[in-house]
Design an enzyme around this catalytic site. Structure first.
Site, PDB file in Angstrom:
ATOM      1  N   GLU A  16       0.870  -1.170   0.000  1.00 26.02           N
ATOM      2  CA  GLU A  16       0.000   0.000   0.000  1.00 26.02           C
ATOM      3  C   GLU A  16       0.912   1.227   0.000  1.00 26.02           C
ATOM      4  OE1 GLU A  16      -2.594  -0.144   3.358  1.00 26.02           O
ATOM      5  OE2 GLU A  16      -3.654  -1.929   2.663  1.00 26.02           O
ATOM      6  N   ASP A  66      -5.969   9.189   9.723  1.00 28.93           N
ATOM      7  CA  ASP A  66      -4.623   8.709  10.046  1.00 28.93           C
ATOM      8  C   ASP A  66      -4.188   9.124  11.441  1.00 28.93           C
ATOM      9  OD1 ASP A  66      -4.254   7.549   7.528  1.00 28.93           O
ATOM     10  OD2 ASP A  66      -3.677   9.470   6.664  1.00 28.93           O
TER      11      ASP A  66
END
Length: 285
Positions: free
Chosen positions: A58, A69
């Site tokens: 990824e 995040d």
């Protein structure tokens, strides 16, 4: 830009999970942020990941407002943006990776805004040509599938969806309806980098998701060590590690935040350990 479309994203991801399954183990999915801490070092890390044991990669697309995040990935994105990383440069990284002969599947992970600004049609055309296999766009729910998900699938690029502990059986079919490649199960509620509190619950969740789909289920968020990876690998088809790897980048930098000769190996040494853990956690036949 070279054309790397001989194998579609859907088939390359499927083939890799099938190969790992034949070995009786989960796939190791590694996350790194494109351009962190700079383009050259990030490209070197990307090139080194397959040899260290990454089965799928990824590649995070840095964005100014990364709401999903945790701190380590936020900081990685800030470092990358400060160094001048763009979506165009990220695609060029994938292009160079393919030119070097790597066939490891690459999934771009990020937010819709950079893709929208780039232009969806242009982005999908360029992504496909560069050899991008899949997309994870965390702020596009299934209700917005016409925006990017459906066009991506039509372009031969997998669209990977996230399921969480709060995704119940009523919501799950909606989440899965246009998902391809694999399902990414987020093992903790909250932002990236949190700790997994209950490994047993993860196994139960994977079993529940598999009642709704034949796609592989990869589990991420909170996997930091080889022991974590081995435990998750016993129930999941894939183990995703991200925050621990970008944290390795941060800890390798000098006082000015620049890469050192240890930066690449700091990441690859942990990937090697995690790959060993995934292999230890072999599924029962």
């Amino acid at each position: 830009m070279t054309d790397h479309t001989t194998e579609t994203g859907q088939s390359r991801i499927r083939s890799r999970f099938e190969a790992c399954a034949r070995e009786g183990r989960a796939a190791l999915v590694t996350f790194v942020t494109a351009g962190d801490p700079d383009l050259a070092t990030s490209s070197a890390i990307l090139a080194a990941l397959p040899g260290a044991g990454a089965d799928l990669i990824e590649l995070g697309v840095p964005f100014t407002d990364p709401m999903a995040d945790g701190i380590p990935v936020q900081l990685a994105g800030q470092r990358a943006l400060k160094a001048g990383q763009t979506l165009k440069k990220t695609l060029a990284m994938v292009d160079d990776f393919r030119k070097a002969g790597h066939d490891t599947p690459i999934v771009l992970m990020g937010y819709y805004n950079p893709i929208y600004v780039y232009g969806v049609e242009r982005f999908l055309k360029d992504a496909r040509r560069c050899g991008v296999d899949g997309l994870i766009v965390v702020d596009l729910p299934p209700e917005e599938d016409a925006e990017l998900c459906i066009p991506a699938l039509e372009a031969g690029i997998s669209f990977i969806r996230l399921a969480t502990p709060t995704t119940d059986d009523k919501r799950l079919p909606k989440v899965l309806q246009n998902t391809s490649g694999f399902v990414y199960y987020v093992s903790v509620t909250g932002v990236t980098g949190g700790a997994i509190a209950d490994y047993g619950a993860v196994g139960e969740a994977v079993t529940r998701i598999k009642r709704h789909t034949e796609l592989p289920v990869a589990v991420g968020f909170g996997v930091k060590t080889a022991a974590d990876a081995a435990t998750i690998a016993k129930s999941a088809d894939g183990v995703v590690v991200g925050s621990a790897l970008v944290e390795r980048v941060r800890l390798s930098l000098d006082a000015e935040g620049k890469a050192t000769e240890k930066t690449v190996s700091a990441v690859t040494s942990l990937v090697e350990e995690l790959a060993g853990g995934v292999r230890q956690g072999r599924k029962a036949a």
